[in-house]
Design an enzyme around this catalytic site. Sequence first.
Site, PDB file in Angstrom:
ATOM      1  CG  HIS A  32      -1.866  -1.065   1.380  1.00 24.48           C
ATOM      2  ND1 HIS A  32      -1.778  -2.014   2.368  1.00 24.48           N
ATOM      3  CD2 HIS A  32      -2.975  -1.376   0.672  1.00 24.48           C
ATOM      4  CE1 HIS A  32      -2.802  -2.854   2.271  1.00 24.48           C
ATOM      5  NE2 HIS A  32      -3.537  -2.494   1.246  1.00 24.48           N
ATOM      6  CD  GLN A  89     -13.852  -5.090  -1.990  1.00 24.16           C
ATOM      7  OE1 GLN A  89     -14.092  -3.929  -2.297  1.00 24.16           O
ATOM      8  NE2 GLN A  89     -12.630  -5.604  -2.111  1.00 24.16           N
ATOM      9  CE  LYS A 117      -1.328 -10.183  -3.226  1.00 20.85           C
ATOM     10  NZ  LYS A 117      -2.692 -10.013  -2.880  1.00 20.85           N
ATOM     11  NE  ARG A 135      -8.934 -11.703   2.363  1.00 23.95           N
ATOM     12  CZ  ARG A 135      -9.518 -10.870   1.487  1.00 23.95           C
ATOM     13  NH1 ARG A 135      -8.833 -10.416   0.448  1.00 23.95           N
ATOM     14  NH2 ARG A 135     -10.775 -10.503   1.650  1.00 23.95           N
TER      15      ARG A 135
HETATM   16  P1  AMP Z   1      -6.499  -3.730  -0.455  1.00 26.28           P
HETATM   17  O1  AMP Z   1      -6.320  -2.930   0.786  1.00 26.28           O
HETATM   18  O2  AMP Z   1      -6.100  -5.170  -0.324  1.00 26.28           O
HETATM   19  O3  AMP Z   1      -7.854  -3.540  -1.095  1.00 26.28           O
HETATM   20  O4  AMP Z   1      -5.452  -3.141  -1.495  1.00 26.28           O
HETATM   21  C1  AMP Z   1      -5.448  -1.768  -1.801  1.00 26.28           C
HETATM   22  C2  AMP Z   1      -4.559  -1.544  -2.978  1.00 26.28           C
HETATM   23  O5  AMP Z   1      -3.234  -1.971  -2.668  1.00 26.28           O
HETATM   24  C3  AMP Z   1      -4.999  -2.350  -4.219  1.00 26.28           C
HETATM   25  O6  AMP Z   1      -4.826  -1.544  -5.377  1.00 26.28           O
HETATM   26  C4  AMP Z   1      -4.034  -3.498  -4.194  1.00 26.28           C
HETATM   27  O7  AMP Z   1      -3.807  -4.059  -5.474  1.00 26.28           O
HETATM   28  C5  AMP Z   1      -2.777  -2.840  -3.676  1.00 26.28           C
HETATM   29  N1  AMP Z   1      -1.862  -3.830  -3.128  1.00 26.28           N
HETATM   30  C6  AMP Z   1      -2.151  -4.820  -2.244  1.00 26.28           C
HETATM   31  N2  AMP Z   1      -1.065  -5.586  -2.019  1.00 26.28           N
HETATM   32  C7  AMP Z   1      -0.060  -5.067  -2.775  1.00 26.28           C
HETATM   33  C8  AMP Z   1       1.310  -5.410  -2.981  1.00 26.28           C
HETATM   34  N3  AMP Z   1       1.873  -6.454  -2.364  1.00 26.28           N
HETATM   35  N4  AMP Z   1       2.033  -4.653  -3.832  1.00 26.28           N
HETATM   36  C9  AMP Z   1       1.470  -3.604  -4.476  1.00 26.28           C
HETATM   37  N5  AMP Z   1       0.183  -3.225  -4.329  1.00 26.28           N
HETATM   38  C10 AMP Z   1      -0.575  -3.948  -3.492  1.00 26.28           C
END
Ligand code: AMP
Length: 285
Positions: A37, A61, A149, A187
């Site tokens: 993030h 979602q 990712k 996760r």
């Molecule tokens: P989330 O909080 O899981 O919904 O992720 C928020 C954003 O962070 C989304 O655009 C994800 O694709 C991105 N993201 C999550 N994990 C990673 C990672 N390991 N590297 C780069 N971006 C990530």
Amino acid sequence: MRTVRTVAELREALAPARRDGATIGLVPTMGALHAGHLSLIEAARAGTDVVVVSLFVNPTQFAPDEDLDAYPRDEAGDARAAEGAGADVLFAPSVAEVYPDGFATTVRVAGVSDPLEGARRPGHFDGVATVVTKLLNMVQPDVAYFGRKDAQQLAVIRRLVADLNLPVRIEGCPTVREPDGLAMSSRNAYLAPEDRPRALALSRALEAAREAVAAGTTDAAAVAAAARVPMDELGVEPEYLAVVDPETFQPVTAVDRDVLVAVAARVGRARLIDNATIRPDGSVP
Ligand code: AMP
């Protein structure tokens, strides 16, 4: 950094920037911020004048049997991390602010939402497409930053933005990994110490696919079979392991252009996903 919780406060916080013609960057997240993030927030800091990070665990979602209630939440820690990475505004709305009584609209992106994650998680991408459309309308950013990712999510969002003529540029940012290759994910917190070594099955599968292509394998089924080997060695059963077109997520039969290898698997209590784009010469763009 200012934390705002309503759309009215958000608009007020952004009004001076908009009036001055400053560019606005948006990084949507569900919190439990990690280095992945933060790399998006840093990209937004480098690319736009005012950086908005949204923090919203979007209930629509998650399927009823998924981890909505267990999803890690730490707003205070997230606020410190977001500010440290360069955020100007943290938008942390309540569920009622995003989905008030009477809310009745769903944004559905046909086609790319359906295979792989969409097949395993029915309705997931409708929830993502709906909340991302709302966040883009609430913040009205010039640029929005997403991680590769979640490659299928990124493809859904690119399709949505093109189809609805949304006036925003979508930036896809590289996957940030642990030193041993595990893709960072909120996760990963569900991984028990004894499960952690087996979580490497996904990144090792992608590396095996890349090596197979680099060694001259072009048949997609053979590439998938090569990717399967390290998963079998670690005793991890893929939910899917697919070689697909990076835009449509339809299966391809040959690696005669850039392809995306996508994998999902349950490791202990964690459901993990990972992917890699692979060029016909086996390089990774
Ligand atoms: P989330 O909080 O899981 O919904 O992720 C928020 C954003 O962070 C989304 O655009 C994800 O694709 C991105 N993201 C999550 N994990 C990673 C990672 N390991 N590297 C780069 N971006 C990530």
